[in-house]
Each structure stands twice: as C-alpha cells, then as structure tokens.
Motif scaffolding. Sequence first.
Motif, PDB file in Angstrom:
ATOM      1  N   THR A  41     -10.103  -6.293  -3.042  1.00 57.76           N
ATOM      2  CA  THR A  41     -10.550  -5.525  -1.874  1.00 57.76           C
ATOM      3  C   THR A  41      -9.363  -5.257  -0.969  1.00 57.76           C
ATOM      4  OG1 THR A  41     -12.683  -6.669  -1.977  1.00 57.76           O
ATOM      5  CG2 THR A  41     -12.197  -5.485   0.048  1.00 57.76           C
ATOM      6  N   LEU A  42      -9.331  -4.076  -0.378  1.00 56.53           N
ATOM      7  CA  LEU A  42      -8.287  -3.700   0.578  1.00 56.53           C
ATOM      8  C   LEU A  42      -8.932  -3.064   1.787  1.00 56.53           C
ATOM      9  CD1 LEU A  42      -5.271  -3.144   1.357  1.00 56.53           C
ATOM     10  CD2 LEU A  42      -5.552  -0.930   0.211  1.00 56.53           C
ATOM     11  N   TRP A  43      -8.649  -3.621   2.971  1.00 58.44           N
ATOM     12  CA  TRP A  43      -9.019  -3.014   4.248  1.00 58.44           C
ATOM     13  C   TRP A  43      -7.743  -2.405   4.798  1.00 58.44           C
ATOM     14  CZ3 TRP A  43     -10.577  -7.737   2.557  1.00 58.44           C
ATOM     15  CH2 TRP A  43     -11.945  -7.999   2.537  1.00 58.44           C
ATOM     16  N   THR A  44      -7.808  -1.157   5.248  1.00 53.84           N
ATOM     17  CA  THR A  44      -6.579  -0.521   5.722  1.00 53.84           C
ATOM     18  C   THR A  44      -6.853   0.571   6.745  1.00 53.84           C
ATOM     19  OG1 THR A  44      -4.488   0.486   4.998  1.00 53.84           O
ATOM     20  CG2 THR A  44      -6.487   1.246   3.901  1.00 53.84           C
ATOM     21  N   ASN A  45      -5.810   0.881   7.480  1.00 56.79           N
ATOM     22  CA  ASN A  45      -5.752   2.078   8.308  1.00 56.79           C
ATOM     23  C   ASN A  45      -4.784   3.013   7.612  1.00 56.79           C
ATOM     24  OD1 ASN A  45      -7.408   1.170  10.475  1.00 56.79           O
ATOM     25  ND2 ASN A  45      -5.742  -0.188  11.040  1.00 56.79           N
ATOM     26  N   HIS A  46      -4.964   4.297   7.760  1.00 56.14           N
ATOM     27  CA  HIS A  46      -4.116   5.257   7.059  1.00 56.14           C
ATOM     28  C   HIS A  46      -3.792   6.403   7.987  1.00 56.14           C
ATOM     29  CE1 HIS A  46      -2.402   7.626   3.887  1.00 56.14           C
ATOM     30  NE2 HIS A  46      -3.381   8.515   3.891  1.00 56.14           N
ATOM     31  N   GLY A  47      -2.518   6.527   8.314  1.00 58.94           N
ATOM     32  CA  GLY A  47      -2.100   7.677   9.093  1.00 58.94           C
ATOM     33  C   GLY A  47      -1.540   7.350  10.444  1.00 58.94           C
ATOM     34  N   PRO A  62       0.805  -1.220   0.000  1.00 56.94           N
ATOM     35  CA  PRO A  62       0.000   0.000   0.000  1.00 56.94           C
ATOM     36  C   PRO A  62       0.845   1.280   0.000  1.00 56.94           C
ATOM     37  CG  PRO A  62      -0.554  -1.389   1.891  1.00 56.94           C
ATOM     38  CD  PRO A  62       0.545  -2.054   1.152  1.00 56.94           C
ATOM     39  N   ARG A  63       2.064   1.202   0.519  1.00 56.44           N
ATOM     40  CA  ARG A  63       2.929   2.375   0.576  1.00 56.44           C
ATOM     41  C   ARG A  63       3.277   2.889  -0.819  1.00 56.44           C
ATOM     42  NH1 ARG A  63       3.601  -1.219   3.926  1.00 56.44           N
ATOM     43  NH2 ARG A  63       3.635  -0.949   6.139  1.00 56.44           N
ATOM     44  N   LEU A  64       3.312   1.992  -1.789  1.00 60.97           N
ATOM     45  CA  LEU A  64       3.611   2.388  -3.166  1.00 60.97           C
ATOM     46  C   LEU A  64       2.425   3.084  -3.835  1.00 60.97           C
ATOM     47  CD1 LEU A  64       5.535  -0.807  -4.354  1.00 60.97           C
ATOM     48  CD2 LEU A  64       6.481   1.358  -3.487  1.00 60.97           C
ATOM     49  N   HIS A  65       1.296   3.140  -3.126  1.00 63.54           N
ATOM     50  CA  HIS A  65       0.085   3.751  -3.666  1.00 63.54           C
ATOM     51  C   HIS A  65      -0.407   4.897  -2.791  1.00 63.54           C
ATOM     52  CE1 HIS A  65      -0.473   0.684  -6.796  1.00 63.54           C
ATOM     53  NE2 HIS A  65       0.127  -0.102  -5.912  1.00 63.54           N
ATOM     54  N   GLY A  66       0.502   5.488  -2.026  1.00 64.11           N
ATOM     55  CA  GLY A  66       0.170   6.672  -1.242  1.00 64.11           C
ATOM     56  C   GLY A  66      -0.498   6.416   0.093  1.00 64.11           C
ATOM     57  N   LEU A  67      -0.517   5.176   0.562  1.00 61.47           N
ATOM     58  CA  LEU A  67      -1.123   4.860   1.852  1.00 61.47           C
ATOM     59  C   LEU A  67      -0.040   4.656   2.909  1.00 61.47           C
ATOM     60  CD1 LEU A  67      -3.815   2.408   0.538  1.00 61.47           C
ATOM     61  CD2 LEU A  67      -4.288   4.556   1.700  1.00 61.47           C
ATOM     62  N   SER A  68      -0.366   4.957   4.137  1.00 57.70           N
ATOM     63  CA  SER A  68       0.525   4.731   5.275  1.00 57.70           C
ATOM     64  C   SER A  68      -0.196   3.837   6.267  1.00 57.70           C
ATOM     65  CB  SER A  68       0.877   6.052   5.962  1.00 57.70           C
ATOM     66  OG  SER A  68       1.524   6.908   5.081  1.00 57.70           O
ATOM     67  N   PRO A  69      -0.210   2.516   6.020  1.00 56.40           N
ATOM     68  CA  PRO A  69      -0.948   1.624   6.917  1.00 56.40           C
ATOM     69  C   PRO A  69      -0.354   1.626   8.320  1.00 56.40           C
ATOM     70  CG  PRO A  69      -0.110   0.438   4.998  1.00 56.40           C
ATOM     71  CD  PRO A  69       0.449   1.800   4.957  1.00 56.40           C
ATOM     72  N   SER A  70      -1.226   1.509   9.300  1.00 57.32           N
ATOM     73  CA  SER A  70      -0.773   1.454  10.683  1.00 57.32           C
ATOM     74  C   SER A  70      -1.556   0.376  11.423  1.00 57.32           C
ATOM     75  CB  SER A  70      -0.943   2.814  11.361  1.00 57.32           C
ATOM     76  OG  SER A  70      -2.277   3.230  11.307  1.00 57.32           O
ATOM     77  N   ILE A  71      -0.945  -0.160  12.441  1.00 57.49           N
ATOM     78  CA  ILE A  71      -1.518  -1.262  13.225  1.00 57.49           C
ATOM     79  C   ILE A  71      -2.915  -0.905  13.716  1.00 57.49           C
ATOM     80  CG2 ILE A  71      -0.345  -0.409  15.272  1.00 57.49           C
ATOM     81  CD1 ILE A  71      -0.199  -3.254  16.312  1.00 57.49           C
ATOM     82  N   ASN A  72      -3.812  -1.893  13.659  1.00 55.59           N
ATOM     83  CA  ASN A  72      -5.131  -1.674  14.240  1.00 55.59           C
ATOM     84  C   ASN A  72      -5.384  -2.602  15.423  1.00 55.59           C
ATOM     85  OD1 ASN A  72      -5.377  -3.973  12.582  1.00 55.59           O
ATOM     86  ND2 ASN A  72      -7.584  -3.705  12.488  1.00 55.59           N
ATOM     87  N   SER A  73      -4.566  -3.663  15.547  1.00 56.07           N
ATOM     88  CA  SER A  73      -4.659  -4.561  16.691  1.00 56.07           C
ATOM     89  C   SER A  73      -3.429  -5.457  16.658  1.00 56.07           C
ATOM     90  CB  SER A  73      -5.930  -5.421  16.621  1.00 56.07           C
ATOM     91  OG  SER A  73      -5.769  -6.450  15.661  1.00 56.07           O
ATOM     92  N   THR A  74      -3.223  -6.223  17.716  1.00 55.25           N
ATOM     93  CA  THR A  74      -2.095  -7.154  17.700  1.00 55.25           C
ATOM     94  C   THR A  74      -2.321  -8.279  16.710  1.00 55.25           C
ATOM     95  OG1 THR A  74      -3.031  -8.424  19.533  1.00 55.25           O
ATOM     96  CG2 THR A  74      -1.445  -6.672  20.091  1.00 55.25           C
TER      97      THR A  74
END
Length: 188
Positions: free
Chosen positions: A63-69, A30-42
Amino acid sequence: MTAQATDTFLHESQEFDITQLSHETELFDPRLHGLSPSINSTGCWRGHVCHFTLNDNQLQLKTLWTNHGHPYPGWTEKRLPLPLLNGVKANERYDEDGFQDFHGRYDELDLDLAYTGDILISTDIVDDDRSFVRGHRRPWHFPRTLRLDFRNGQLVGQQDLSEVFRVFDDRYCTDGDFYGEKRRNGLR
C-alpha cells in the motif's frame, strides 16, 4: 520537528514500524515511478507513507499513501492526476473543505522490490514519554525489534535484536536519547 509518520511492515501476521535501514536510500522511491510526492504535514515531510509485506519471502510494496504535485496541500485547489502504479489506479480522497491528509492511496500493489540490505522492524511501542519522540522513532523505543536481511528483494535471514536494544536503552539512553553524564546505569 514533530514525530514523523513511519513506513510499516507486516511480518508473521504482526504489524511493525520500519525503524532503520542499512542504506540511506528508501525501500521504495515514488519518484522512480512517475510520482512527485509533496509534504502534507510536518509529520510527513516525505509526502508519502508505505506499507510493505512479504510474499513467499519476496519483499513487496502493498500500500502507498501519497500526495502528488503541488508542495503545499490546502494552498492549491487541484493536484496532479495520480498515474497508474504497477497497473493499479489510486483512490483519490478529499474532504468537504478541500484539505486532504493524502491525495491518494494505492491498495493491493504487490510490487516486488529488489532491495539488498538489512531492515530493522520494531513493534509494541513502550507506552511512556519516549513514544512521543521528535523525528523518527528508534529501535530502542520498542520492546521488540527484528533484523531482516534481504538480497535482491529476497528474505535470506532474520535475527531478534530485542535484548540488544533493551540493554542499549538501559545503559546509554534517558528518555530515548543520549545525554552524556545523565545516562542511567551508564558505562563511563
């Protein structure tokens, strides 16, 4: 470490977990597409989960589920706006108290990927203690495993490895892991 959320793959109308790649890189970064995924749980240290499929033997991200920021959901009130991905706007979701499982979800992406290498996909997890392993589930935790061979995103071969992993599990594994002398029926 808790069991990690796995990427999935729809193949021959059946849902599979991706259990191994022939390269250390991910199928989609996702980083190559402008996203900055971050942990949502362990259970998802990567901060994103992907669902892949084939379209005329072409590997695609569906489909992509993600956190951003921000790195810790629930600790901040606001995340960064999700950018368009392959022309698709994300559905952003929050529940009433501000905690979210994933910041957003992209549906119907149909993003062609140029992966070259093998992917092991597995399905119908064995319903016993081994299904609740820590980290990532391995191909020998499943009764059915296929190897898909890709060149520049095109499926060029497929092999059923279910019997190979069944024999491996029977000979060398106890509760899904390696335990030296405790191997049941193990070759020494």
